[in-house]
Design an enzyme around this catalytic site. Sequence first.
Site: not given
Ligand code: GLV
Length: 328
Positions: A243, A291
């Site tokens: 994160r 991401h």
């Molecule tokens: C992606 O970041 C997830 O938490 O699956």
Amino acid sequence: MVGPVQSASMTILLHPWLGEEGWLHALTAALPEETIRLCSDGEAKAWASGQGPLADVAADVEFVIAWRHPAPALAAYPNLQAILVTGAGVNQFVGPGFPAVPIIRLKDPTMAHEMAAYALHWIIRYQRGFDVTAAQQATRQWSPPRHGMASEFTIGVLGFGEIGSVIGRSAQALGYAVSAWSRTGGNDPTINHHAGLEELADFLAGADAIVNVLPSTDATRQILNADRFRQCRPDAILVNIGRGDTVSEPDLMAALDAGYLGRAVLDVTAVEPLPADSPLWSHPLVDITPHVAGMTQKRSAAEVIAANIRRLRAGQSPFPVFDPARGY
Ligand code: GLV
């Protein structure tokens, strides 16, 4: 432990990530015995503000399958039994206003393998000098870069849970030395385990690449900061796929500029999408991806979620269930 939940007329509300097609199909195939109702982003927002067509079915909703869902809407489903998240990180369901039902994280081996491939891709690019050969191609240079043995290159996995351990095993399969840091340590003799904050400096000092898989919790926020970057190897590669808020971004850029750290690959950032004016975009020692390290693959995730719904139906415990005390 969650009690048995049985009622043929009850509904599973599916609120897929905005724009994601195919979830209903994958879940219906995995759970043909269930009634699944698709909830759009607009519907969830309307319901959260006390309007919209979902008012008719609110009392039928037993399970919500979602990446995000507004807290006021969740709190208004009187028979909600559990939230099944379509990702591994569930911090988006934590905070005031969320109902106190079990939150079930997605533990999908497909995602863990994608994340391992992502991390190794970037590490190998820089360890083997493929960034150098890419630049050489532009000038038609044939000039092999040198690199050391994988067994003498330590990949440190920061956060050694379900995903971290798959990354560790994948790196070992390619011959790399692996170290790990976690809250509680581990006992695999082939891995150099470190436990707790008191062993974090040692872990950082020993890693040629650091793969950060940490979730966002009170204990991990900004855990990588100016002091910690000073404990890293000057040529270390940081790959953040946990994160974004576990890293202080200003401290990271200062550490890269000062030579405390070699480079950073960021798949997650404190604010997502990364704002267009963020200096991270143009930092010469930073790679940004949006991401995507571990995408939720619908067919595989639907099978995992279906198995948890069947466990809930049978009165068995689903897993992994978010633990508010640990924060993940
Ligand atoms: C992606 O970041 C997830 O938490 O699956």
